[in-house]
Scaffold this motif. Structure first.
Motif, PDB file in Angstrom:
ATOM      1  N   ARG A 192       0.631  -1.092   0.130  1.00 56.75           N
ATOM      2  CA  ARG A 192       0.072  -0.003   0.184  1.00 56.75           C
ATOM      3  C   ARG A 192       0.928   1.299  -0.112  1.00 56.75           C
ATOM      4  NH1 ARG A 192      -5.336  -1.119   1.078  1.00 56.75           N
ATOM      5  NH2 ARG A 192      -5.865  -3.166   1.911  1.00 56.75           N
ATOM      6  N   GLY A 193       0.434   2.182  -0.734  1.00 56.85           N
ATOM      7  CA  GLY A 193       1.248   3.434  -0.867  1.00 56.85           C
ATOM      8  C   GLY A 193       2.366   3.475  -1.717  1.00 56.85           C
ATOM      9  N   PHE A 194       2.587   2.191  -2.544  1.00 52.42           N
ATOM     10  CA  PHE A 194       3.888   2.341  -3.609  1.00 52.42           C
ATOM     11  C   PHE A 194       3.200   1.597  -4.769  1.00 52.42           C
ATOM     12  CE2 PHE A 194       5.623   2.281   0.614  1.00 52.42           C
ATOM     13  CZ  PHE A 194       7.028   3.019   0.435  1.00 52.42           C
ATOM     14  N   ASN A 195       3.865   2.092  -5.762  1.00 48.03           N
ATOM     15  CA  ASN A 195       3.612   1.562  -7.094  1.00 48.03           C
ATOM     16  C   ASN A 195       4.337   0.281  -7.172  1.00 48.03           C
ATOM     17  OD1 ASN A 195       4.182   1.025 -10.090  1.00 48.03           O
ATOM     18  ND2 ASN A 195       2.736   2.833 -10.218  1.00 48.03           N
TER      19      ASN A 195
END
Length: 507
Positions: A192-195
């Protein structure tokens, strides 16, 4: 006079008095109502008085220059840092300068950690400084930093382990001998929060396996991956002989794989599967298989080689699994740390990234078994934080990097020792400089005002009372007296005068 007549006269007089009282009451009520009407017409509310601004405290609470959760500190003088003058400060300076290249290239807001962006000041000085010898490098650190003893709250020392870069034999294709796959990061691994294409993913926190567009489930653990859950998807970057080799490459976070044709593949940590790291050595200690005082990486390898079935079960106690990425490094280059720069053997350390900032110097002092298992080699060395690891947790916890190869592996594999940690804090965070920015107290009252409010020293009053008990009864200290709110101004209302008949004086 008859009783009936007296009752009639009493009732008549009472009625007369009651009527007179009602007339007076009515007159009073009419006058009061007239006053209220006059006040409402002139004053709809109390006159506004300017509010007295709140007085600031003479010593307001200022934020601490830096704060590391769960840590305790002790400021030191350089003369109190044991072994400081005996270190090779020029070697430490070169390692610090490598970190400064990364720090000077950073843009945007500084990290929200203890030191924040304070390292940028000494790193700016590095740009124009090229020390010629150890003495000049030592002066640089002493002029730009302050030593601060640091440890976990309630503990006197920190704790160190060691790590290295394994050099392993391998193959680019699967064979009967090389059949242990080394995997790159799967495309369905999600944080979550990262590509999913991010170059660097955190080594702590939840990691998911993405199913379709929306569904997220925990990623496979080590046992499931070893059983082939992601096999056959083209994720294999190389093949090794022994699953124990892969386990230790994952623990170290990097590896060099040498192929039969003489070429070398350099691998670095890329991501993990989201499960917490479990030290297999601790499991062996808890089971009573290897005594704590004899524990080392070599002991673990020997036990696993002698117990293949037990080794498989032991590996799966550590559900964490590391995925690698290929890096373009020559055989002469050291492994790249989490700061993004090549590490320096004997000078780089891995620290807890949630607490510390890359580039922070730490002077580590104590005794380590460098020369042999039972040796107590004096160790006092300035190290630079340039890497991290999932097992490195705490304010005074470090993994010392010893380089690549079997010799580095033997030294680092036997390190599990308490050590003294001295953190070098930039001078911009010096407590003395912070104290200079504190506001001064309010000026003392004039001598004339002080005489109006005499105050007696409690110690002097106690002496006087002992000599003369009557003196201790009237000691008073004046305090501020709040002023009352102003009363509303009400003009009296003139009532119409009534003409009254004169009455003759009674004789």
């Amino acid at each position: 006079m008859a009783p009936e007549a007296r009752i009639k006269i009493f009732l008549k007089n009472s009625a007369t008095a009651l009527c007179a009282g009602l007339v007076v009451l009515a007159s009073f009520s009419l006058g009061a109502e007239a006053a209220r009407r006059h006040y409402r017409s002139h004053y709809h509310h109390l006159p506004e008085v300017a509010a007295i601004p709140p007085r600031a405290l003479p010593y307001p609470q200022l934020p601490l220059p830096f704060e590391i959760p769960g840590a305790q500190y002790l400021p030191l003088a350089w003369a109190d840092v044991k072994g400081w003058s005996e270190d090779d400060h020029l070697a430490a300076y070169k390692t610090f300068r490598a970190s400064c290249r990364s720090i000077n290239a950073q843009t945007g807001a500084p990290e929200q950690k203890a030191l924040g962006g304070s390292l940028s000041e000494p790193c700016r000085a590095v740009k124009s400084l090229e020390p010629a010898d150890d003495a000049q490098a030592k002066i640089f650190f002493e002029e730009n930093f302050s030593p601060l003893r640091i440890s976990r709250l309630g503990e006197p020392d920190g704790f160190v382990t060691g790590y290295y870069e394994p050099v392993l034999d391998g193959s680019r294709t699967q064979t009967d001998v090389y059949n242990v796959p080394v995997y790159r990061r799967p495309s369905n691994l999600f944080v979550r929060g990262f590509n999913q294409a991010s170059v660097s993913l955190p080594n702590k926190g939840s990691v998911y396996r993405k199913i379709g567009r929306r569904k997220l489930v925990p990623y496979y653990d080590r046992g499931e991956i070893e059983d082939g859950k992601i096999a056959g998807r083209g994720l294999e970057v190389a093949w090794l002989k022994d699953p124990t080799d892969l386990l230790f490459a994952q623990i170290q976070g990097s590896a060099r794989i040498k192929f039969d044709d003489g070429s070398t593949l350099r691998l670095n940590y890329d991501s993990y599967n989201g499960y917490p790291y479990t030290a297999v050595g601790r499991v062996l200690i808890e089971r009573g298989i290897i005594p704590r005082e004899e524990m080392s990486m070599q002991k673990i390898r020997e036990w696993m080689a002698q117990n293949p079935d037990g080794a498989k079960e032991l590996r799966r106690q550590n559900r964490s699994y590391i995925f690698f990425r290929e890096v373009n490094l020559s055989d002469k280059d050291e492994a790249v740390g989490a700061q993004g720069i090549p590490l320096t053997a004997g000078r780089s350390i891995a620290v807890d990234k949630s607490l510390h900032v890359y580039g922070t110097p730490f002077f580590i002092e104590g005794e380590l078994p460098i020369e042999s298992d039972r040796a107590k080699t004096p160790f006092h060395r300035l190290m630079i934080a340039q890497d991290t690891g999932s097992a490195i947790i705490g304010p005074a916890r470090a993994d010392l990097y010893f380089g690549a190869g079997a010799d580095a592996g033997r030294v680092s594999g036997r390190l599990r020792h308490p050590m003294h940690f001295v953190m070098l804090v930039p001078k911009s965070l010096d407590p003395g400089l912070r104290a200079a920015r504190l506001p001064v107290p309010d000026p003392r009252p004039s001598e004339k005002i002080a005489k109006l409010f005499p105050q007696t020293d409690p110690k002097e009053a106690a002496k006087d009372t002992a000599k003369d008990p009557t003196k201790g009864e009237t000691v008073a200290i004046a305090g501020p007296v709040p002023l009352p709110a102003p009363r509303p101004v009400i003009e009296p209302v003139r009532e119409p005068r009534r003409h009254m008949k004169s009455r003759p004086h009674q004789q």
